[in-house]
Design an enzyme around this catalytic site. Sequence first.
Site, PDB file in Angstrom:
ATOM      1  N   GLU A 200      58.111  59.270  94.947  1.00 34.78           N
ATOM      2  CA  GLU A 200      57.591  58.150  94.941  1.00 34.78           C
ATOM      3  C   GLU A 200      58.297  57.087  94.375  1.00 34.78           C
ATOM      4  O   GLU A 200      57.851  56.099  95.307  1.00 34.78           O
ATOM      5  CB  GLU A 200      55.754  58.435  94.176  1.00 34.78           C
TER       6      GLU A 200
ATOM      7  N   HIS B 249      59.997  55.630  97.679  1.00 34.81           N
ATOM      8  CA  HIS B 249      59.305  54.651  98.602  1.00 34.81           C
ATOM      9  C   HIS B 249      58.703  53.812  98.165  1.00 34.81           C
ATOM     10  O   HIS B 249      59.270  52.549  98.462  1.00 34.81           O
ATOM     11  CB  HIS B 249      57.696  55.766  98.575  1.00 34.81           C
TER      12      HIS B 249
END
Lengths: 506, 506
Positions: free
Chosen positions: A269, A272
């Site tokens: 994550e 991202h």
Amino acid sequence: MTQTKVNVEKEFLEYVKKMVHVNEAIGLMYWDLRTGAPKKGVEQRSEVIGTLSSDVFAMSTSDEMKNFIAELSKPEVHDTLSDVTKKTLEEVKKDFERNAKIPPAEFKEYVILQSKAENVWEEAKKNSDFSLFQPYLEKLVEFNKKFIEYWGYEENKYNTLLDMYEPGVTVEILDETFSKLRDRIVPLLQKVTEAGQPETKFLFEHFPKDKQKEFSLHVLKDMGYDFDSGRLDETVHPFAIGLNPGDVRVTTKYMENDFRTAVFGTIHEGGHALYEQNISEELVGTPLCSGTSMGIHESQSLFWENFVGRHFGFWKNHYSTLKSVSGSQFHGVELEDFYRSINVVEPSLIRIEADEMTYPLHVIVRYEIEKGLFNDEIEVKDLPRIWNEKMQEYIGVTPKNDAEGVLQDVHWSGGSFGYFPSYALGYIYAAQLKDAMVKDIPDFDSLVESGNLIPIKEWLTKNVHQYGKMKKPIEILKDVTGEGLNPDHLIAYFEKKYSDIYRLNG
Amino acid sequence: MTQTKVNVEKEFLEYVKKMVHVNEAIGLMYWDLRTGAPKKGVEQRSEVIGTLSSDVFAMSTSDEMKNFIAELSKPEVHDTLSDVTKKTLEEVKKDFERNAKIPPAEFKEYVILQSKAENVWEEAKKNSDFSLFQPYLEKLVEFNKKFIEYWGYEENKYNTLLDMYEPGVTVEILDETFSKLRDRIVPLLQKVTEAGQPETKFLFEHFPKDKQKEFSLHVLKDMGYDFDSGRLDETVHPFAIGLNPGDVRVTTKYMENDFRTAVFGTIHEGGHALYEQNISEELVGTPLCSGTSMGIHESQSLFWENFVGRHFGFWKNHYSTLKSVSGSQFHGVELEDFYRSINVVEPSLIRIEADEMTYPLHVIVRYEIEKGLFNDEIEVKDLPRIWNEKMQEYIGVTPKNDAEGVLQDVHWSGGSFGYFPSYALGYIYAAQLKDAMVKDIPDFDSLVESGNLIPIKEWLTKNVHQYGKMKKPIEILKDVTGEGLNPDHLIAYFEKKYSDIYRLNG
């Protein structure tokens, strides 16, 4: 004339900015719902999200928007627009045309179907009974087929769906790419499976949540994640969300009997998030201020998770910290053994739990099924059987029931067809980017080993992040690597890495 | 006819619900900004809040709203409306008329002035220099005087401002109430000051934050705060916010050298939260779903903070828990001495740090100044002198500088005149409610002592919370107590309580 143009361009950008603002509010409500919103407020909050979403949808299909598009598309006006305005226009025009072509009554019916289908899917999965879900899935597929007729298609009906998530990617490209990938991974997987597995039982000891958090924060910091532009929270299904480049939040999940969920999840994550944090300031307030496609986004998360987080050098640097944070969990476990344990490859049934090598095979199964559905070669009623056959053929495992087979993913219940391939594309892109990066940063391995990850982040920002949606996925790929989609880099990475780990040449 | 009416009523409620929804999104962004939003995202988030706020403002003054008001106000239509619609109409009509009467250009100028003035006030306070702020304050007062001319007034110009925060309360009422209050508190304060102070030094030992949180959660739970409809977070300037009755959040601040900030702050905000959690479901989605006035809201927070949280019986029940949570802080401190220490009365300069008895005097100082400003009896330039004189006269202390004097509060820099009296009204209302409650619940003291606070919460819900804005403050007061605003109850409470604590009759 120029005066008019300037005003229209300015008004258009203001109009679009308002949509971006409402979307940011929706994004925050979404984050909040998933990180701690009180449960009795959820129903009302969903209504608020519904109100604001309808608002943005209405703005995207309004007469005002239609007039902006018409006016700014006139060649004599269009020529004078800034590059950012041109790209913004392209984006909203695509949306406008897509949305305007569907008769409103049909769209409304479809939205209602989606929300019912998600509930039914949950029930069907709980009972492991595909027949409950089947009629809904049939209707969802039918609706999407009608939409494809409205939208039009080139070569292959499924291309229209692919284009929504990964502009420029077609069945022709994917057939070639995926079959090559499959043909090379399947025999490699065969060899690995026969080679015998490394020890992994030390992975599953009790690792306290707050200690996992400490380590996760430490790694995010090393990656160059800016905590003044973000925060780390806990959730059930982890995600990262970019509200604006100054507010990009990471969420993670702590499993006390398997620290890998939090550690690799946070790195994933975080990848991202780095993308969203480093988009150029000049795109703030436009729809271009976000990742250019699902696939490129996934390439960023996977780059960090696999090429950094599962790199031997990374653990050469971080293993002692992990050991000291965890207490006694890894007492007596050598670095080499630890490294092998976190890179175990094992055929399994559930996509989201798969290792990096079998993962693309899970995606290919779904791709082939979706393509078949939209080309009338597969019928919904046959899905459980086809699913199980393909799983056996590619991965060598057969689901015992629909819950761990065809019903495992939520995507289809929301009408998301054409989305799955992005996950595999992310792997392929990441490997291509990695090989291009190494040309610019030949000491990549020693950087990772020394813990200095900033040059890696900066390279990704320079070549990928900053552009947001100013470049299409394929442009990014070509500009950075000089070639189109090419699975060879990923295959070579797998062959090298797993031959070492499984001592296939030893 | 009936058909038309039904449709208009329905459309009106839909229109208003949309405004409520947008306000809920704004509320969540506000909460987020104050509890952990990343700092680099704040500027952009403020723009988003600005966009959504403008949207709601535009909706409240639109031609559509004008038509709704005109249509639904026709006697033959109005007679057929539900009570909730009638009250909703009354609310939006009041807003519409107020907003529509100000020329847009002037309003815009005023909004810009407000935002500049807040920055200048901060600077002026930092430098303790009123002269920096003076020209801005003069303009803010001038604007508000002009607005009063637009809006009109009865009897006294200041009434128009008071009515915005506490409908029905006038200068005539406040003059009588406040002078009575002041005349009785000042001599009592004099006696207390001469009586000698209880020991307090044990209050200021190190009390770990997480332990304070544990105790705060424990107390909120006892109060009947529903954690499925809320959560407790940390912030710099504590507040409670009701997004909808199913999502009412409390925030608090932990000072490790003074646990009172968190404990009494949490009880105070918890009182606000109980109000918002217990508004009738049928008001959700209307502007009536919130506290009826600033004063009644404050009566709820103060009721819990003072009549429960500073009650001897409350500590008879909770002191052992506080002791065990804190570690050794209160070792050797008797309950009686602890109780006296948290009820110390002491003249001081800063309103927000004042005890319950001197607090109303701080408010009266501000009330008299505001009233003088709007009746042209006081000039802005003389404020520092007048402030200091009144502080000396009522509380017996004189600020050393403007920062701890006239510049201490933010309110005026935002153009909030007429707001301060609500704080004192909250005390007066709370004492009136308390005496009414005791008639229904004669065993109030033993309930508090036993830790069973639920009947108290239920009484407040039945008599106050459930109505939201369906009843005006004065209606609530009259329906519950049978009388209007009456400071005697508060005075009697002070006289009894502090005579005991300071042993004035001993």
